[in-house]
Design a protein around this motif. Structure first.
Motif, PDB file in Angstrom:
ATOM      1  N   MET A  29      45.269  57.993  24.978  1.00 23.70           N
ATOM      2  CA  MET A  29      46.475  57.575  24.239  1.00 23.70           C
ATOM      3  C   MET A  29      47.721  57.764  25.097  1.00 23.70           C
ATOM      4  O   MET A  29      48.609  56.907  25.124  1.00 23.70           O
ATOM      5  CB  MET A  29      46.597  58.369  22.931  1.00 23.70           C
ATOM      6  N   VAL A  30      47.806  58.892  25.813  1.00 24.28           N
ATOM      7  CA  VAL A  30      48.956  59.131  26.693  1.00 24.28           C
ATOM      8  C   VAL A  30      48.994  58.083  27.799  1.00 24.28           C
ATOM      9  O   VAL A  30      50.054  57.521  28.112  1.00 24.28           O
ATOM     10  CB  VAL A  30      48.898  60.563  27.277  1.00 24.28           C
ATOM     11  N   LEU A  31      47.830  57.801  28.394  1.00 26.57           N
ATOM     12  CA  LEU A  31      47.787  56.790  29.452  1.00 26.57           C
ATOM     13  C   LEU A  31      48.162  55.402  28.934  1.00 26.57           C
ATOM     14  O   LEU A  31      48.857  54.654  29.621  1.00 26.57           O
ATOM     15  CB  LEU A  31      46.394  56.751  30.079  1.00 26.57           C
ATOM     16  N   SER A  32      47.745  55.061  27.728  1.00 24.94           N
ATOM     17  CA  SER A  32      48.111  53.753  27.180  1.00 24.94           C
ATOM     18  C   SER A  32      49.607  53.683  26.903  1.00 24.94           C
ATOM     19  O   SER A  32      50.244  52.652  27.132  1.00 24.94           O
ATOM     20  CB  SER A  32      47.310  53.441  25.918  1.00 24.94           C
ATOM     21  N   GLY A  33      50.196  54.783  26.450  1.00 28.98           N
ATOM     22  CA  GLY A  33      51.644  54.807  26.244  1.00 28.98           C
ATOM     23  C   GLY A  33      52.398  54.671  27.554  1.00 28.98           C
ATOM     24  O   GLY A  33      53.399  53.933  27.638  1.00 28.98           O
ATOM     25  N   LEU A  34      51.933  55.365  28.601  1.00 31.59           N
ATOM     26  CA  LEU A  34      52.578  55.236  29.908  1.00 31.59           C
ATOM     27  C   LEU A  34      52.438  53.824  30.459  1.00 31.59           C
ATOM     28  O   LEU A  34      53.368  53.277  31.063  1.00 31.59           O
ATOM     29  CB  LEU A  34      51.977  56.251  30.889  1.00 31.59           C
ATOM     30  N   THR A  35      51.281  53.221  30.257  1.00 30.88           N
ATOM     31  CA  THR A  35      51.069  51.847  30.714  1.00 30.88           C
ATOM     32  C   THR A  35      51.992  50.881  29.989  1.00 30.88           C
ATOM     33  O   THR A  35      52.582  49.983  30.602  1.00 30.88           O
ATOM     34  CB  THR A  35      49.601  51.440  30.496  1.00 30.88           C
ATOM     35  N   LEU A  36      52.140  51.058  28.686  1.00 27.92           N
ATOM     36  CA  LEU A  36      53.044  50.210  27.918  1.00 27.92           C
ATOM     37  C   LEU A  36      54.476  50.382  28.401  1.00 27.92           C
ATOM     38  O   LEU A  36      55.207  49.394  28.591  1.00 27.92           O
ATOM     39  CB  LEU A  36      52.942  50.535  26.421  1.00 27.92           C
ATOM     40  N   ALA A  37      54.912  51.618  28.620  1.00 31.89           N
ATOM     41  CA  ALA A  37      56.278  51.867  29.091  1.00 31.89           C
ATOM     42  C   ALA A  37      56.499  51.248  30.468  1.00 31.89           C
ATOM     43  O   ALA A  37      57.536  50.616  30.720  1.00 31.89           O
ATOM     44  CB  ALA A  37      56.545  53.370  29.131  1.00 31.89           C
ATOM     45  N   ALA A  38      55.522  51.393  31.383  1.00 28.44           N
ATOM     46  CA  ALA A  38      55.662  50.807  32.708  1.00 28.44           C
ATOM     47  C   ALA A  38      55.692  49.282  32.641  1.00 28.44           C
ATOM     48  O   ALA A  38      56.445  48.634  33.390  1.00 28.44           O
ATOM     49  CB  ALA A  38      54.511  51.268  33.599  1.00 28.44           C
TER      50      ALA A  38
END
Length: 128
Positions: A29-38
């Protein structure tokens, strides 16, 4: 006493599985949030460049797509032709490739229909 130890082992195993699942799920979930932000930041940064260069990029993308599609279609048609020629070679050489029985069956049906049609034509033709 053995039942109690077995029950404790099952419970600890279940707790370990749950903790692992929560850890992996949270990390993803954290990685998906970081990917979305990037992705959003990259899109915000690239949008002005895309707008400025779109008169060049859009036609270039269309040409690139058409060239790629042409090469892929040409390669596909070439590979299909090679496969068909190989099948015809095997069939002509007397081997029985896949589908040869169906082709023979169809050929016999067509020959039978042609013979029937010839017989009917001879019945209805005028004899001189």
């Amino acid at each position: 006493m053995a039942y109690n130890q077995q029950h404790q082992h099952q419970v600890s195993h279940q707790v370990a599985k749950t903790a692992t699942a929560v850890t992996i799920g949270g990390s993803l979930m954290v990685l998906s949030g970081l990917t979305l932000a990037a992705t959003v930041v990259g899109l915000v940064a690239a949008t002005p460049l895309l707008v400025i260069f779109s008169p060049v990029l859009v036609p270039a993308a269309i040409v690139l797509f058409l060239i790629t599609a042409g090469f892929l279609a040409s390669g596909g048609f070439g590979a299909t032709a090679v496969a068909v020629f190989y099948w015809m070679y095997k069939y002509a050489a007397g081997e029985h490739p896949v589908g040869a029985e169906q082709l023979d069956c169809v050929r016999e049906k067509i020959a039978g229909a042609a013979a029937q049609l010839k017989g009917r034509a001879e019945q209805y033709s005028w004899k001189n």
